[in-house]
Design an enzyme around this catalytic site. Sequence first.
Site, PDB file in Angstrom:
ATOM      1  N   ARG A   1      39.827  28.761  33.168  1.00  0.00           N
ATOM      2  CA  ARG A   1      38.758  29.347  32.328  1.00  0.00           C
ATOM      3  C   ARG A   1      37.707  28.290  31.963  1.00  0.00           C
ATOM      4  O   ARG A   1      37.235  28.226  30.835  1.00  0.00           O
ATOM      5  CB  ARG A   1      39.336  29.939  31.028  1.00  0.00           C
TER       6      ARG A   1
ATOM      7  N   SER B   1      40.498  38.767  26.827  1.00  0.00           N
ATOM      8  CA  SER B   1      41.235  37.734  26.091  1.00  0.00           C
ATOM      9  C   SER B   1      40.279  37.002  25.161  1.00  0.00           C
ATOM     10  O   SER B   1      39.285  36.442  25.625  1.00  0.00           O
ATOM     11  CB  SER B   1      41.828  36.701  27.050  1.00  0.00           C
TER      12      SER B   1
ATOM     13  N   GLU C   1      38.309  31.799  23.943  1.00  0.00           N
ATOM     14  CA  GLU C   1      37.792  31.892  25.307  1.00  0.00           C
ATOM     15  C   GLU C   1      36.386  32.484  25.249  1.00  0.00           C
ATOM     16  O   GLU C   1      35.513  32.178  26.055  1.00  0.00           O
ATOM     17  CB  GLU C   1      38.707  32.805  26.126  1.00  0.00           C
TER      18      GLU C   1
HETATM   19  N1  EPU Z   1      52.682  38.470  25.688  1.00  0.00           N
HETATM   20  C1  EPU Z   1      53.294  38.829  24.517  1.00  0.00           C
HETATM   21  N2  EPU Z   1      52.598  39.602  23.652  1.00  0.00           N
HETATM   22  C2  EPU Z   1      51.356  40.055  23.921  1.00  0.00           C
HETATM   23  C3  EPU Z   1      50.719  39.672  25.125  1.00  0.00           C
HETATM   24  C4  EPU Z   1      51.431  38.868  25.988  1.00  0.00           C
HETATM   25  O1  EPU Z   1      54.417  38.443  24.237  1.00  0.00           O
HETATM   26  O2  EPU Z   1      50.816  40.786  23.086  1.00  0.00           O
HETATM   27  C5  EPU Z   1      53.448  37.685  26.675  1.00  0.00           C
HETATM   28  C6  EPU Z   1      53.909  38.561  27.835  1.00  0.00           C
HETATM   29  O3  EPU Z   1      55.131  39.151  27.581  1.00  0.00           O
HETATM   30  C7  EPU Z   1      54.003  37.586  28.965  1.00  0.00           C
HETATM   31  C8  EPU Z   1      52.939  36.574  28.643  1.00  0.00           C
HETATM   32  O4  EPU Z   1      52.609  36.726  27.278  1.00  0.00           O
HETATM   33  O5  EPU Z   1      55.244  36.928  28.967  1.00  0.00           O
HETATM   34  C9  EPU Z   1      51.697  36.701  29.516  1.00  0.00           C
HETATM   35  O6  EPU Z   1      51.076  37.961  29.309  1.00  0.00           O
HETATM   36  P1  EPU Z   1      50.081  38.624  30.396  1.00  0.00           P
HETATM   37  O7  EPU Z   1      50.711  38.623  31.736  1.00  0.00           O
HETATM   38  O8  EPU Z   1      49.632  39.918  29.820  1.00  0.00           O
HETATM   39  O9  EPU Z   1      48.908  37.610  30.543  1.00  0.00           O
HETATM   40  P2  EPU Z   1      48.086  36.745  29.495  1.00  0.00           P
HETATM   41  O10 EPU Z   1      48.461  35.320  29.637  1.00  0.00           O
HETATM   42  O11 EPU Z   1      48.246  37.359  28.145  1.00  0.00           O
HETATM   43  C10 EPU Z   1      46.165  36.244  31.206  1.00  0.00           C
HETATM   44  C11 EPU Z   1      44.665  36.268  31.200  1.00  0.00           C
HETATM   45  C12 EPU Z   1      44.138  37.688  31.374  1.00  0.00           C
HETATM   46  C13 EPU Z   1      44.671  38.228  32.693  1.00  0.00           C
HETATM   47  C14 EPU Z   1      46.212  38.175  32.651  1.00  0.00           C
HETATM   48  C15 EPU Z   1      46.832  38.585  33.972  1.00  0.00           C
HETATM   49  C16 EPU Z   1      43.984  34.374  29.829  1.00  0.00           C
HETATM   50  C17 EPU Z   1      43.394  33.918  28.550  1.00  0.00           C
HETATM   51  N3  EPU Z   1      44.152  35.687  29.961  1.00  0.00           N
HETATM   52  O12 EPU Z   1      46.597  36.958  30.045  1.00  0.00           O
HETATM   53  O13 EPU Z   1      42.725  37.615  31.468  1.00  0.00           O
HETATM   54  O14 EPU Z   1      44.245  39.567  32.897  1.00  0.00           O
HETATM   55  O15 EPU Z   1      46.654  36.817  32.407  1.00  0.00           O
HETATM   56  O16 EPU Z   1      46.565  37.600  34.932  1.00  0.00           O
HETATM   57  O17 EPU Z   1      44.282  33.547  30.695  1.00  0.00           O
HETATM   58  C18 EPU Z   1      40.682  37.797  30.228  1.00  0.00           C
HETATM   59  O18 EPU Z   1      40.482  36.615  30.510  1.00  0.00           O
HETATM   60  O19 EPU Z   1      39.874  38.481  29.556  1.00  0.00           O
HETATM   61  C19 EPU Z   1      41.941  38.423  30.657  1.00  0.00           C
HETATM   62  C20 EPU Z   1      42.274  39.662  30.286  1.00  0.00           C
END
Ligand code: EPU
Length: 336
Positions: free
Chosen positions: A162, A236, A332
Site C-alpha cells: 500500500r 480498508s 490507509e
Molecule cells: N479479521 C478479523 N476481523 C475482521 C476482519 C478481519 O478477525 O473484522 C481477520 C480475518 O479473520 C483474517 C484476517 O483478519 O484472519 C485478514 O482478513 P481479510 O482476509 O479480510 O483481509 P484484510 O487483511 O482485513 C486485506 C486488504 C483488503 C483486501 C483483503 C483481501 C489491507 C489494508 N486490506 O484486508 O483491501 O481486500 O486483504 O486481499 O491490506 C482495501 O485496501 O480497501 C481492501 C479492502
Amino acid sequence: MLILNDISLKDYNTFGIDVMAKHFVSVNTIDELTTALKLKEYSKKFILGGGSNILLTKNMDALVIHINLKGKEIVSQIKDTVIVKSQAGENWHEFVLWCLKQDYGGLENMSLIPGNVGTAPIQNIGAYGVELKDHFISCEAIDLQTLERKTFNNSDCDFGYRNSIFKQAAKGKYIITSVNFRLSIKNHTLRTNYGSIQEELNSLKVIPTIQNISKAVINIRESKLPNPKEIGNSGSFFKNPIINKTQFKILEEKFPDVPSYSISEETIKVPAGWLIEKAGFKGKTFKNYGVHKKQALVLVNYGGAKGGDILKLSKLIQETIYRIFDISIETEVNIL
Ligand code: EPU
C-alpha cells in the site's frame, strides 16, 4: 471546460461526505488539465481522482480538479502478452471487467476495488494475493511544477505494501494521467490459493478461469465489504501493521489466536481488522457512522456523517489498539 463554484463533493467521494468545493472543474483531456493547472487566479488546487481513498474533513477552499480522462487501448502484443493502456479517469473495476471480456489475465483478483486507474498506483492497490505492481509497466504523469510529462517505470515507483513513490518522495508533485499494464492473453496464471477463493469457486461449481476467479472475488468482497453506493466507506481505513518477531512473540503469548503473515526473516504482518475486532469495535455504531459489522477494517458513513466524526473514531481506535496491544496502526485512507 466549465468551472463551477460552491459545489458539494458528496458524489465525488465514496465515503459520501458532504463538504463543499469553492471551485470545481472536471477535465476530460490533458490539454484541459494543463489549462486548469495554469489558472493563476486559483492559487490553491486539489486533484481529485475516484475519491475512494480519502476522508474529507473540511470544505475545500481550492480549485478541485476532477480527473476525468477516459480511454483504453492495446499498445502492443507479443507472444502470450499484451500491453494495455488505460487513461487515469477510467473506473478501476470497469477496466478489470473490460480486460476479462477480452480474456486478458492478471487483474482478476483485484476485481471490485473502488477507485480509478490513475490513483491505483499511488497506494499500489492489492487484494487476494495480487498487487497492482505485479502487472504495472509504467505510468505517464504531469509534473505539477513544470507541467512537463514524465514516465515512471515500475522500478521508479518504489512500490511496497500500500505504498509507492507517489505517497513518499513524489507525494503531491505529479498527476498520473495514464497507466500501462502487462497482461496475459493465454496460459493465464490462476491465483486461487489466497483466502477463500478456491472455496468460493467450489461453491459456485465452476472451474478456475480468470473470469470465474473474478466472479469469486466479487462474491467474497460483496459478502464482507459494504458497497459504497449503499453505505459510504473507503475500503480498508487502516493498513495492516508490520511488527518485528520479538514484538509478535509477546503479542502471541497474550493472544494465542492472533492471525499473522510472515513478511521477512524479522517481520510479521498482523491483520488490523483482527486487532480492531478484538478491541471490541467491530459493528459499533455511533449516531450515523461506525465500524462495519462484517469487516472491522472498514469505517462507514450510514448517511450524513461528518468527516471529523469519522476521524475522531479512527483516532479512538488507534489509541485503543496502542493501549491494548502496544501496536500503532496507520491510516490507509488520506485525510484531508
Ligand atoms: N479479521 C478479523 N476481523 C475482521 C476482519 C478481519 O478477525 O473484522 C481477520 C480475518 O479473520 C483474517 C484476517 O483478519 O484472519 C485478514 O482478513 P481479510 O482476509 O479480510 O483481509 P484484510 O487483511 O482485513 C486485506 C486488504 C483488503 C483486501 C483483503 C483481501 C489491507 C489494508 N486490506 O484486508 O483491501 O481486500 O486483504 O486481499 O491490506 C482495501 O485496501 O480497501 C481492501 C479492502
